[in-house]
Write a protein that holds these residues in place. Structure first.
Motif, short mmCIF file in Angstrom:
data_model
loop_
_atom_site.label_atom_id
_atom_site.label_comp_id
_atom_site.label_asym_id
_atom_site.label_seq_id
_atom_site.Cartn_x
_atom_site.Cartn_y
_atom_site.Cartn_z
N ALA A 91 0.81 -1.22 0.00
CA ALA A 91 0.00 0.00 0.00
C ALA A 91 0.84 1.27 0.00
O ALA A 91 0.56 2.23 0.72
N LEU A 92 1.87 1.31 -0.84
CA LEU A 92 2.69 2.53 -0.95
C LEU A 92 1.95 3.55 -1.81
O LEU A 92 1.19 3.20 -2.71
N PHE A 93 2.20 4.84 -1.53
CA PHE A 93 1.58 5.90 -2.32
C PHE A 93 2.37 6.09 -3.61
O PHE A 93 3.55 6.47 -3.58
N PRO A 94 1.74 5.85 -4.77
CA PRO A 94 2.49 5.88 -6.03
C PRO A 94 2.99 7.27 -6.41
O PRO A 94 3.97 7.40 -7.15
N HIS A 95 2.34 8.35 -5.90
CA HIS A 95 2.71 9.71 -6.28
C HIS A 95 3.76 10.31 -5.35
O HIS A 95 4.18 11.46 -5.56
N LEU A 96 4.18 9.55 -4.33
CA LEU A 96 5.18 10.05 -3.40
C LEU A 96 6.50 9.30 -3.60
O LEU A 96 6.52 8.12 -3.96
N THR A 97 7.60 10.00 -3.34
CA THR A 97 8.91 9.36 -3.42
C THR A 97 9.07 8.38 -2.25
O THR A 97 8.25 8.35 -1.33
N ILE A 98 10.15 7.63 -2.28
CA ILE A 98 10.40 6.67 -1.21
C ILE A 98 10.53 7.38 0.13
O ILE A 98 9.92 6.97 1.12
N MET A 126 18.68 1.12 1.00
CA MET A 126 17.75 1.87 0.16
C MET A 126 18.14 3.34 0.00
O MET A 126 17.38 4.13 -0.54
N ALA A 127 19.34 3.71 0.45
CA ALA A 127 19.75 5.12 0.43
C ALA A 127 19.74 5.70 -0.99
O ALA A 127 19.40 6.87 -1.19
N ALA A 128 20.10 4.90 -1.98
CA ALA A 128 20.18 5.39 -3.36
C ALA A 128 18.80 5.57 -3.99
O ALA A 128 18.71 6.10 -5.11
N TYR A 129 17.74 5.16 -3.30
CA TYR A 129 16.40 5.20 -3.89
C TYR A 129 15.47 6.20 -3.20
O TYR A 129 14.27 6.18 -3.44
N GLN A 130 16.02 7.08 -2.37
CA GLN A 130 15.17 8.00 -1.60
C GLN A 130 14.28 8.86 -2.48
O GLN A 130 13.15 9.18 -2.10
N ASP A 131 14.75 9.23 -3.65
CA ASP A 131 13.98 10.11 -4.53
C ASP A 131 13.25 9.35 -5.64
O ASP A 131 12.65 9.97 -6.52
N ALA A 132 13.32 8.02 -5.60
CA ALA A 132 12.63 7.21 -6.60
C ALA A 132 11.16 7.04 -6.22
O ALA A 132 10.75 7.36 -5.09
N TYR A 133 10.38 6.53 -7.14
CA TYR A 133 8.96 6.27 -6.91
C TYR A 133 8.71 4.76 -6.82
O TYR A 133 9.47 3.97 -7.40
N PRO A 134 7.67 4.37 -6.10
CA PRO A 134 7.45 2.93 -5.85
C PRO A 134 7.44 2.06 -7.10
O PRO A 134 7.94 0.93 -7.07
N HIS A 135 6.86 2.55 -8.20
CA HIS A 135 6.73 1.69 -9.38
C HIS A 135 8.08 1.34 -10.00
O HIS A 135 8.16 0.41 -10.82
N THR A 136 9.13 2.07 -9.62
CA THR A 136 10.46 1.78 -10.18
C THR A 136 11.21 0.74 -9.34
O THR A 136 12.32 0.34 -9.73
N LEU A 137 10.64 0.31 -8.22
CA LEU A 137 11.33 -0.61 -7.32
C LEU A 137 10.87 -2.05 -7.52
O LEU A 137 9.76 -2.31 -7.98
N SER A 138 11.74 -2.97 -7.13
CA SER A 138 11.38 -4.40 -7.15
C SER A 138 10.46 -4.70 -5.96
O SER A 138 10.29 -3.87 -5.05
N GLN A 142 10.21 -2.65 -2.40
CA GLN A 142 8.95 -2.10 -1.90
C GLN A 142 8.63 -2.62 -0.51
O GLN A 142 8.11 -1.89 0.34
N GLN A 143 8.95 -3.90 -0.26
CA GLN A 143 8.71 -4.46 1.07
C GLN A 143 9.55 -3.74 2.11
O GLN A 143 9.07 -3.44 3.21
N ARG A 144 10.79 -3.43 1.78
CA ARG A 144 11.66 -2.70 2.72
C ARG A 144 11.09 -1.32 3.02
O ARG A 144 11.08 -0.87 4.18
N VAL A 145 10.60 -0.65 2.00
CA VAL A 145 10.03 0.69 2.17
C VAL A 145 8.79 0.63 3.06
O VAL A 145 8.60 1.45 3.96
N ALA A 146 7.93 -0.36 2.81
CA ALA A 146 6.71 -0.51 3.61
C ALA A 146 7.04 -0.75 5.08
O ALA A 146 6.38 -0.21 5.98
N LEU A 147 8.07 -1.53 5.34
CA LEU A 147 8.47 -1.79 6.73
C LEU A 147 9.01 -0.52 7.38
O LEU A 147 8.65 -0.19 8.51
N LEU A 148 9.86 0.21 6.66
CA LEU A 148 10.41 1.45 7.20
C LEU A 148 9.32 2.48 7.45
O LEU A 148 9.36 3.21 8.45
#
Length: 360
Positions: A91-98, A126-138, A142-148
């Motif tokens: 359930a990550l927000f697609p319009h927000l960065t990581i 995940m430091a290199a992906y802070q400005d990326a968007y969820p759809h660009t992640l594996s 995405q699981q790591r981001v959801a946990l954080l």
């Protein structure tokens, strides 16, 4: 008490009870797993703890504060419970960065808190992906981001709903280990729902095996696997052989079964002469040319770390009884070959009467 406490909780949908008089607690720093098949009530319990469902009966307490008690009209909403939630689909927000996703629940975070979040992001790689968007992640990223994101507001309890079900098998083990490391560092009381016994056995401090809305057994992974209390638990968490028997003199630690006397590690305090059933894990058998049991191999299945044999007993006692045995994958044996074996008591335990239609 600190952490999560569930007492006497029952819940029904359209008159159908899906949770029945459930009580348990989860201490700070502990990871408890609700384990069971679909429809057993585990996700309903998670939703009740989160406040996503109004509690119908019982009480739920978080860090010593009663957050749900219908008898007193108490029903604290989800946002007032200090609960972190991680759903199966992330359930990550697609319009927000990581970074924006992770910090969503703490818009006015202090510089110190944001620094701690950035440190956690770095530890999760995940430091290199802070400005990326969820759809660009594996899926794993995405699981790591959801946990954080669930941990960022420093919740009092964390609730995880099948968090690894969307990951492929090869990635699942790595992500589980990373998640467990993060959770232990956080010290948060964590309740995780899963239908995967191996997931529960490898991650949990305690496992609550659920069956038809009730907790069938609660214990450590070792207790659940090595000493299942019922046939349901024994079969759900792994392959097993269920045999009827009679308890011999307790000092001998043996049960007289349909295949003969079998050494048993746990007698559950039963008296001499008591009818009993025992669960024997396949790894409790050891091929031995001098073993007391003789059998013929009926099928061989390669399992990687072991070979699974289906054997048919040839002895005077138990003739025709079929058992499942695990043995070394390098064993040189063939279908129809005659073998001898013995029983090692480490994974042999007395269980309660098998339930009707308990399984194969």
């Amino acid at each position: 008490m600190s952490g999560l406490s569930v007492a006497g909780v029952s819940h029904a949908y359209d008159g159908n009870k899906v949770v029945r008089e459930v009580s348990f607690s989860v201490a700070p720093g502990e990871l408890a797993c609700l384990l069971g098949p679909s429809g057993c009530g585990k996700t309903t319990l998670l939703r009740l703890a989160a406040g996503l469902e109004p509690l119908q009966q019982g009480t739920i307490t978080i860090d010593g504060t009663v957050v749900a008690d219908p008898a007193r009209g108490t029903q604290v909403p989800p946002e007032g419970r200090g609960v972190g939630l991680m759903f199966q689909d992330y359930a990550l927000f697609p319009h927000l960065t990581i970074m924006e996703n992770i910090a969503f629940g703490i818009p006015k975070a202090s510089p110190e808190r944001m620094a701690a979040i950035q440190d956690a992001i770095a530890q999760m790689g995940m430091a290199a992906y802070q400005d990326a968007y969820p759809h660009t992640l594996s899926g794993g990223q995405q699981q790591r981001v959801a946990l954080l994101r669930a941990l960022a507001p420093e919740p009092r309890i964390l609730l995880l709903d099948e968090p690894f079900s969307g990951l492929d098998v090869n990635l699942r083990t790595q992500i589980r280990e990373e998640t467990l490391s993060v959770l232990k560092r956080s010290g948060v009381a964590t309740l995780m729902v899963t239908h995967d016994p191996q997931e529960a056995l490898s991650m949990a401090d305690r496992i609550l095996v659920m069956n038809r809305g009730k907790i069938e057994q609660l214990g450590t992974p070792r207790e659940i696997y090595q000493f299942p209390a019922t046939e349901y638990v024994a079969r759900f968490v792994g392959d097993t052989n269920i045999l009827p028997g009679i308890v011999l003199e307790s000092s001998y630690d043996e049960v007289m079964t349909s295949i003969g006397p079998v050494p048993c590690l746990s007698m559950r305090g039963l008296d001499f002469g008591t009818d009993a059933f025992i669960s024997i894990r396949p790894e409790s058998f050891e091929l031995d040319p001098k073993g007391p049991f003789q059998a013929q191999i009926r099928s061989i299945t390669y399992g990687g770390q072991y070979v699974s044999l289906e054997v048919e007993l040839l002895g005077e006692i138990g003739r025709g009884q079929r058992l499942r045995i695990h043995t070394n994958p390098n064993s040189r044996i063939d279908v129809d070959e005659h073998i001898r074996f013995r029983v090692i008591p480490d994974f042999v335990t007395v269980i309660e009467d098998p339930a009707p239609n308990g399984g194969p």
